[in-house]
Motif scaffolding. Structure first.
Motif, short mmCIF file in Angstrom:
data_model
loop_
_atom_site.label_atom_id
_atom_site.label_comp_id
_atom_site.label_asym_id
_atom_site.label_seq_id
_atom_site.Cartn_x
_atom_site.Cartn_y
_atom_site.Cartn_z
N PHE A 110 0.83 -1.20 0.00
CA PHE A 110 0.00 0.00 0.00
C PHE A 110 0.87 1.27 0.00
O PHE A 110 0.46 2.31 -0.49
N LYS A 111 2.07 1.15 0.55
CA LYS A 111 3.00 2.29 0.53
C LYS A 111 3.54 2.52 -0.88
O LYS A 111 4.13 3.56 -1.16
N LYS A 112 3.34 1.52 -1.73
CA LYS A 112 3.76 1.63 -3.13
C LYS A 112 2.58 1.87 -4.06
O LYS A 112 2.75 1.97 -5.27
N ASP A 113 1.40 1.95 -3.47
CA ASP A 113 0.19 2.15 -4.25
C ASP A 113 -0.07 3.65 -4.37
O ASP A 113 -0.34 4.34 -3.39
N GLU A 151 -4.02 9.76 -1.39
CA GLU A 151 -5.06 10.08 -0.41
C GLU A 151 -4.46 10.36 0.97
O GLU A 151 -4.94 11.23 1.69
N ALA A 152 -3.42 9.62 1.31
CA ALA A 152 -2.74 9.86 2.60
C ALA A 152 -2.15 11.27 2.64
O ALA A 152 -2.23 11.96 3.66
N ILE A 153 -1.60 11.70 1.50
CA ILE A 153 -1.02 13.05 1.41
C ILE A 153 -2.11 14.11 1.49
O ILE A 153 -1.98 15.11 2.20
N LYS A 154 -3.20 13.89 0.78
CA LYS A 154 -4.29 14.87 0.79
C LYS A 154 -4.86 15.05 2.18
O LYS A 154 -5.30 16.13 2.57
#
Length: 266
Positions: free
Chosen positions: A18-21, A27-30
């Motif tokens: 998921f860290k490569k998705d 979305e994590a950044i947003k």
């Protein structure tokens, strides 16, 4: 996706896939800006579009950008407009660019710390920096710390800026009086002024009127002057605050009946 949309920091706990998705990372950044980006696979630090979204969310995301992207003017501009202090992470060429630095200090005066030395002596840059954050004058060239006009701007923004001025201006009575009279500052500027002003009754009275706790920074000889203590009590309804300060400082007049009555009356 639901997890990182709720909290981008949760990316840290997710499996590597998921860290490569890209969708998950985006979305994590947003949601959490750098809080999400820092746990993403490092390959994304070279992804221009993703980094642009990141710095628009939180300027400090520039700290994780690939070195080539730190040279990208569009990305750097987006970062410093979101947070001027992101200038710290830009390529050195931008720290010498007056246009870029001016935008950064207008957004966050403390960005002056990261400007090239040649711009720390630029009067236009320093003026904009201290208008935004008075204490940013700490990073100005020493010659500009002697500039009374700039010093006045800095003090009006934040009276604690007097601590960052050249010694010659710390002895300027007009500036000191303005600084200690600031009612908005959390800390009294009286602590930063030349010791002779801490004995000056007018200066100390102005400081205490602005902040009763300023009495702690006055010269101790004034604690023994009953007439002066009485003059404090009848100003601006601060009697109770002054009495409290006297008590904390263990000044004998804290137990003086006449002083206590003045405190009650006011």
């Amino acid at each position: 996706l639901e997890i990182v949309i709720a909290n981008g920091y949760e990316l840290e706990k997710l499996p590597m896939k998921f860290k490569k998705d890209r969708d998950v990372v985006l979305e994590a950044i947003k949601t959490s800006g750098l809080g999400g980006l820092q746990y993403a696979d490092k390959s994304f630090y070279k992804d221009r579009d993703l980094l642009l979204t990141a710095v628009l969310t939180e300027g400090r995301c520039l700290s994780r950008a690939d070195e080539n992207l730190k040279k990208d003017k569009e990305i750097v501009l987006a970062a410093i407009k979101q947070d001027g202090k992101a200038l710290e992470y830009a390529h050195d060429t931008f720290k010498k660019d007056k246009e870029i630095v001016l935008i950064a200090v207008k957004n966050a005066g403390w960005a002056l710390e990261h400007a090239d030395k040649s711009l720390q002596k630029d009067r236009d840059i320093v003026i904009e920096a201290v208008k935004q954050s008075g204490t940013a004058i700490e990073y100005a060239h020493p010659e500009l710390k002697k500039d009374k006009e700039i010093a006045l701007m800095a003090i009006k923004n934040n009276s604690e800026a007097i601590d960052c001025l050249d010694k010659s201006l710390k002895k300027d009575r007009d500036l000191v009086l303005i600084a200690v009279s600031d009612e908005m500052s959390f800390e009294s500027a009286l602590q930063f002024v030349d010791k002779n002003f801490k004995k000056d009754k007018e200066i100390v009275l102005a400081a205490v009127n602005a902040n009763s706790e300023a009495l702690a920074y006055a010269d101790k000889t004034l604690y023994k002057d009953k007439d002066f203590i009485k003059s404090l009590m009848i100003n601006k309804n601060l009697g109770g605050g002054i009495l409290n300060s006297l008590s904390e400082l263990k000044v004998k007049f804290a137990e003086d009946k006449e002083i206590i009555n003045l405190a009650i009356e006011n």
